[in-house]
Design a protein around this motif. Structure first.
Motif, mmCIF file in Angstrom:
data_model
loop_
_atom_site.group_PDB
_atom_site.id
_atom_site.type_symbol
_atom_site.label_atom_id
_atom_site.label_comp_id
_atom_site.label_asym_id
_atom_site.label_seq_id
_atom_site.Cartn_x
_atom_site.Cartn_y
_atom_site.Cartn_z
ATOM 1 N N GLU A 123 0.650 -1.608 0.002
ATOM 2 C CA GLU A 123 -0.137 0.433 0.151
ATOM 3 C C GLU A 123 0.993 1.169 -0.229
ATOM 4 O O GLU A 123 0.589 1.924 -1.103
ATOM 5 C CB GLU A 123 -0.604 0.043 1.038
ATOM 6 N N GLN A 124 2.269 1.250 0.903
ATOM 7 C CA GLN A 124 2.734 2.632 0.655
ATOM 8 C C GLN A 124 3.669 2.620 -0.631
ATOM 9 O O GLN A 124 3.410 3.817 -0.952
ATOM 10 C CB GLN A 124 3.585 2.031 1.939
ATOM 11 N N ALA A 125 3.790 1.850 -1.504
ATOM 12 C CA ALA A 125 4.533 1.463 -2.406
ATOM 13 C C ALA A 125 3.588 2.088 -3.117
ATOM 14 O O ALA A 125 4.380 2.871 -4.141
ATOM 15 C CB ALA A 125 4.865 0.420 -3.189
ATOM 16 N N GLY A 126 1.872 1.638 -3.566
ATOM 17 C CA GLY A 126 1.378 2.475 -4.037
ATOM 18 C C GLY A 126 1.313 3.790 -4.462
ATOM 19 O O GLY A 126 1.089 4.527 -5.235
ATOM 20 N N HIS A 127 1.602 4.555 -3.146
ATOM 21 C CA HIS A 127 1.258 5.978 -2.715
ATOM 22 C C HIS A 127 3.279 6.680 -3.370
ATOM 23 O O HIS A 127 2.301 7.664 -4.282
ATOM 24 C CB HIS A 127 0.727 5.896 -1.485
ATOM 25 N N ALA A 128 3.591 6.262 -3.000
ATOM 26 C CA ALA A 128 5.033 6.834 -3.478
ATOM 27 C C ALA A 128 5.742 6.524 -4.651
ATOM 28 O O ALA A 128 6.392 7.619 -5.202
ATOM 29 C CB ALA A 128 6.039 5.741 -2.508
ATOM 30 N N LEU A 129 5.102 5.642 -5.157
ATOM 31 C CA LEU A 129 6.083 5.511 -6.475
ATOM 32 C C LEU A 129 4.777 6.052 -8.034
ATOM 33 O O LEU A 129 4.159 6.772 -7.312
ATOM 34 C CB LEU A 129 5.319 4.241 -7.149
ATOM 35 N N PRO A 130 5.462 7.029 -9.017
ATOM 36 C CA PRO A 130 5.086 7.291 -10.063
ATOM 37 C C PRO A 130 3.493 6.965 -10.186
ATOM 38 O O PRO A 130 4.367 5.109 -10.217
ATOM 39 C CB PRO A 130 6.303 8.470 -10.903
ATOM 40 N N PRO A 131 2.804 7.218 -10.428
ATOM 41 C CA PRO A 131 1.474 6.622 -11.524
ATOM 42 C C PRO A 131 1.641 5.430 -11.827
ATOM 43 O O PRO A 131 1.014 3.590 -11.854
ATOM 44 C CB PRO A 131 0.556 7.606 -11.407
ATOM 45 N N ARG A 132 2.137 6.073 -12.945
ATOM 46 C CA ARG A 132 2.655 4.566 -14.342
ATOM 47 C C ARG A 132 3.034 3.428 -13.672
ATOM 48 O O ARG A 132 2.913 2.161 -13.709
ATOM 49 C CB ARG A 132 3.081 4.776 -15.454
ATOM 50 N N LEU A 133 4.361 3.355 -12.987
ATOM 51 C CA LEU A 133 5.323 2.709 -12.301
ATOM 52 C C LEU A 133 4.319 1.830 -10.591
ATOM 53 O O LEU A 133 4.010 0.783 -10.706
ATOM 54 C CB LEU A 133 6.152 3.494 -11.628
ATOM 55 N N SER A 134 3.374 2.691 -10.999
ATOM 56 C CA SER A 134 2.304 2.439 -9.092
ATOM 57 C C SER A 134 1.493 1.054 -10.020
ATOM 58 O O SER A 134 1.638 -0.264 -8.835
ATOM 59 C CB SER A 134 2.109 3.194 -8.614
ATOM 60 N N ARG A 135 0.949 1.505 -10.890
ATOM 61 C CA ARG A 135 0.430 0.889 -12.018
ATOM 62 C C ARG A 135 0.982 -0.382 -12.141
ATOM 63 O O ARG A 135 0.417 -2.166 -11.227
ATOM 64 C CB ARG A 135 -0.668 1.397 -12.663
ATOM 65 N N ARG A 136 1.831 -0.908 -12.981
ATOM 66 C CA ARG A 136 3.399 -1.621 -13.271
ATOM 67 C C ARG A 136 2.925 -2.926 -11.234
ATOM 68 O O ARG A 136 2.924 -3.730 -11.769
ATOM 69 C CB ARG A 136 4.217 -1.022 -14.370
ATOM 70 N N VAL A 137 3.640 -1.813 -10.796
ATOM 71 C CA VAL A 137 4.385 -2.770 -9.527
ATOM 72 C C VAL A 137 2.976 -3.063 -9.122
ATOM 73 O O VAL A 137 3.009 -4.587 -8.379
ATOM 74 C CB VAL A 137 5.682 -1.436 -8.714
ATOM 75 N N THR A 138 1.944 -2.580 -8.772
ATOM 76 C CA THR A 138 0.693 -3.204 -8.026
ATOM 77 C C THR A 138 0.453 -4.115 -9.133
ATOM 78 O O THR A 138 -0.085 -4.962 -7.497
ATOM 79 C CB THR A 138 -0.128 -2.100 -7.691
#
Length: 380
Positions: A123-138
């Motif tokens: 959850e923290q990573a989802g908020h900390a990473l920039p949106p596109r990278l967040s979607r990819r990693v999530t």
């Protein structure tokens, strides 16, 4: 369709690694040169001397963090658009063996590349990473373990991945460093550079590029493979018959791989067919990384081949098949022995791997020159 021109087909390539601490937390790093989006996961851009994205991932971790990780399976591949008008980038994401506290203590980071690191929950990573990278990693973190490598386009699920993840899942609100307090620079750290080494546009313009192709595996009810023969052209080794699976170059400035496969099927065979599951991702190194590269291909850079399942052809489809005279001169349904005799070694290996992938669950198989690579297999 094939063409000697690479205009519109070149894309950037990168590889990144998902490290956990055994407790489900993800390793993230701070990029000291990126003021807008400073939180990332370890990894970086492909170089022409890298024989595969897996090799890119290993090299980048050695350079950034000072150790060689043990990579696990491919987590997913993402065909992402950086910004409107830019060339896209193909990103391979790998799982890694969980890190111990001793391994983390032994990090020797390149301070120009890594300004710090910390562990974050999903959850923290989802908020900390920039949106596109967040979607990819999530997507990688949320996918069930038996999903296999994810197929993503612009960091969103497509293909077989849609059966396991929603197309448009919730996107965490972006908070950057505020969601990763462990990455906040300390007072003892040297001041960060006021400007990055080069601006973003210049950086992207100087990055090496690869080319990409999208092919389709069609078989008939008897299991014979549909092959097409290209119109001969003058190459380094003269004019020779060249058989291949239907398909051709991805026009990277205007389409994604699935769209390219759909277009190529229509242009080469005259069929309106929706590509099925992605069966294989075959990385063909360029001459800088592979002394065995076939000079007949004229390949001056790496080529990534997406192989999609075209499905089973019917007599009605075959009766309607129309080849473009300026590109193709013949088609044939081949049993495995005949296909192996007609195709080059790497092309047959790729086709055989795609046929095998049809018979199992999960995502695409990761290949280099048609041969499987992974955590339990040779990487060269």
């Amino acid at each position: 369709m094939e063409s000697s021109s690479a205009v519109g087909r070149d894309v950037m390539a990168a590889a990144a690694v998902l490290f956990s601490d055994g407790a489900g937390r993800l390793l993230v790093v701070r990029l000291p040169y990126d003021r807008k989006h400073p939180v990332a996961i370890p990894g970086g851009g492909w170089e022409p001397t890298d024989r595969s994205p897996r090799e890119t991932a290993l090299r980048e971790i050695r350079e950034e963090l000072g150790f060689t990780p043990r990579l696990g399976p491919l987590a997913g591949v993402d065909w992402a658009l950086l910004r409107e008008g830019d060339r896209p980038i193909v990103v391979y994401l790998y799982w890694a063996e969980p890190l111990t506290a001793e391994q983390v203590a032994a990090f020797r980071p390149d301070t120009a590349e890594v300004g710090g690191w910390t562990w974050l929950t999903a959850e923290q990573a989802g908020h900390a990473l920039p949106p596109r990278l967040s979607r990819r990693v999530t997507a990688c973190l949320r996918a069930p373990g038996d999903t296999g490598p994810l197929e993503l386009e612009d960091s969103r699920p497509v293909g077989h991945t849609l059966a396991r993840l929603p197309a448009d899942g919730p996107v965490p609100e972006y908070a950057g460093l505020a969601a990763a307090p462990g990455l906040t620079p300390s007072a003892e750290e040297p001041p960060e550079p006021s400007q990055p080494p080069m601006d973003r546009a210049t950086y992207y313009a100087t990055r090496p590029r690869i080319r990409t192709k999208a092919r389709a595996l069609f078989t008939d009810a008897a299991g014979r493979v549909l092959l097409v023969r290209l119109r001969p052209w003058d190459g380094p080794l003269g004019q020779v018959p060249h058989w291949t699976l239907p398909g051709g170059g991805v026009e990277a400035d205007r389409e994604m791989p699935r769209a390219a496969a759909r277009r190529e099927i229509r242009e080469e065979l005259g069929w309106e067919v929706e590509p099925g599951p992605l069966l294989a991702l075959d990385w063909q190194p360029g001459a800088a990384a592979d002394p065995e590269a076939d000079p007949a291909t004229g390949r001056d850079t790496a080529v990534l081949v997406y192989v999609f399942d075209g499905g089973t052809v019917t007599e009605r489809m075959l009766d309607s098949l129309v080849l473009p005279e300026d590109e193709l001169v013949e088609w044939r349904l081949c049993d495995p022995a005949e296909a192996r005799a007609l195709l080059t070694g790497p092309s047959w290996d790729r086709t055989a791997a795609a046929l095998a992938a049809r018979e199992r669950s999960g995502g695409p198989v990761e290949l280099v020159r048609g041969r499987s690579v992974g955590p339990d297999l040779p990487q060269g």
